[in-house]
Design an enzyme around this catalytic site. Structure first.
Site, PDB file in Angstrom:
ATOM      1  CG  ASP A  75      -1.491   0.393  -4.109  1.00  0.00           C
ATOM      2  OD1 ASP A  75      -0.437   0.966  -4.430  1.00  0.00           O
ATOM      3  OD2 ASP A  75      -1.556  -0.801  -3.768  1.00  0.00           O
TER       4      ASP A  75
ATOM      5  CD  GLN B 210       3.648  -5.215  -4.038  1.00  0.00           C
ATOM      6  OE1 GLN B 210       3.443  -4.269  -3.284  1.00  0.00           O
ATOM      7  NE2 GLN B 210       4.267  -5.070  -5.185  1.00  0.00           N
TER       8      GLN B 210
ATOM      9  CE  LYS C 143       5.220  -0.869  -2.812  1.00  0.00           C
ATOM     10  NZ  LYS C 143       4.144  -1.617  -3.484  1.00  0.00           N
TER      11      LYS C 143
HETATM   12  N1  GUN Z   1       2.844  -4.103  -7.913  1.00  0.00           N
HETATM   13  C1  GUN Z   1       3.608  -3.348  -8.738  1.00  0.00           C
HETATM   14  N2  GUN Z   1       3.430  -2.045  -8.469  1.00  0.00           N
HETATM   15  C2  GUN Z   1       2.534  -1.967  -7.462  1.00  0.00           C
HETATM   16  C3  GUN Z   1       1.947  -0.874  -6.750  1.00  0.00           C
HETATM   17  O1  GUN Z   1       2.200   0.322  -6.995  1.00  0.00           O
HETATM   18  N3  GUN Z   1       1.073  -1.223  -5.774  1.00  0.00           N
HETATM   19  C4  GUN Z   1       0.746  -2.508  -5.492  1.00  0.00           C
HETATM   20  N4  GUN Z   1      -0.153  -2.751  -4.531  1.00  0.00           N
HETATM   21  N5  GUN Z   1       1.267  -3.540  -6.140  1.00  0.00           N
HETATM   22  C5  GUN Z   1       2.161  -3.259  -7.113  1.00  0.00           C
END
Ligand code: GUN
Length: 294
Positions: free
Chosen positions: A125, A102, A58
């Site tokens: 998100d 996350q 990311k």
């Molecule tokens: N963990 C696995 N996929 C995601 C996601 O799309 N966003 C976040 N914040 N955590 C994750």
């Protein structure tokens, strides 16, 4: 046994994500001309190796696009209160457009309670109840969760017809399965949607009737060719580590879909290079959108 249908076409998430990034470049330069630099904060708690890899991807995507990123790492024994204070600070920071915490958080933390604290306008998100609530209402103008919206974008990009098709979502998670089912059934997409989960009687039979099958259970190679209707579109959301002594590192990445499906489906998304890059592209798009709306 059903005869092999064909060799499935690749639902190439990497190529689709590159086309999304191309569009974002133009939007980001317009923002910069107006003196706005999109800015995303990513908070990770603990040392789950897979989560660190995702967060690294990311941050790299931000660098590629000229989005500013602030990366915050906390040890796994941090208190929920510390995380709460950081989220409150990030909410108040006027220079910041997106906040991502996350998942998963350490078990001693109330993940949903903490997600609720993120300002809905910075919730890139799409996990905040206000954004998910808008999705339930069929309003597509809020922040949409990145993995399901990435899958939808990839289907559209490949020219896959959805109206009137039968879609099965295997898995009902908060992050993927549930919002995925809502997007597939939304007006304008118009699939007839079934959600299969751990208590479904004969998931294999349910899945084998799907024109569009989304596998999001987190179990390596569980969906084999006998789960799949000939000519179906199969999207593999799984990213699982499986032991593999033939590899130097001792493991390999595997999706939820077995390679035998490639001989039966019309379309199949690869792992890696399918849904993963699309999730990141949608996160970048949500961040740019949050900056544009300011
Ligand atoms: N963990 C696995 N996929 C995601 C996601 O799309 N966003 C976040 N914040 N955590 C994750």
């Amino acid at each position: 046994m059903t005869a092999p249908y064909m060799v499935a076409q690749r639902l190439d998430g990497k190529a689709c994500a590159a086309s999304v990034e191309e569009e974002l470049h133009a939007r980001i330069s317009t923002l910069k001309q107006a003196g706005i630099i999109p800015h995303l904060a990513v908070l990770i708690v603990g040392n789950d190796p897979a989560s660190h890899v995702y967060v690294g991807s990311k941050v790299k995507a931000c660098e590629r696009l000229g989005i500013k990123s602030t990366h915050i790492e906390l040890p796994s024994d941090s208190s929920e209160n510390e995380v709460r204070e950081i989220i409150n600070k990030l909410n108040a920071d006027e220079s910041l457009h997106g906040i991502l915490v996350q998942s998963p958080l350490p078990k001693h933390m109330d993940e949903e309670g903490l997600t609720d604290l993120i300002s809905p306008s910075k919730d890139v998100d799409g996990f905040h109840p206000e954004n998910l609530g808008r999705l339930v209402q069929g309003r597509m103008d809020g922040m949409l969760p990145c993995t399901p919206s990435g899958v939808m974008r990839m289907l559209k990009w490949a020219g896959i017809e959805t109206s009137g098709k039968s879609a099965v979502v295997l898995g009902r998670s908060r992050i993927v399965g549930n919002p995925m089912a809502l997007l597939l059934g939304a007006k304008g997409v118009d699939c007839t949607v079934t959600v299969a989960h751990s208590r479904t009687v004969d998931s294999r039979d349910v899945c084998s009737k799907a024109d569009i099958l989304i596998a999001a259970v987190g179990r390596a190679e569980m969906v084999t060719a006998d789960w799949v209707k000939p000519g179906a579109v199969v999207v593999d959301v799984g990213i699982n580590r499986v032991d593999d002594s033939t590899r130097d590192r001792g493991w390999r990445l595997a999706g939820d879909v077995d390679s035998s499906v490639a001989d039966k489906a019309a379309w199949l998304s690869p792992v890696p290079g399918g849904v993963g890059p699309m999730t990141i592209a949608m996160l970048m798009e949500n961040t740019v959108r949050a900056a544009e709306m300011k």
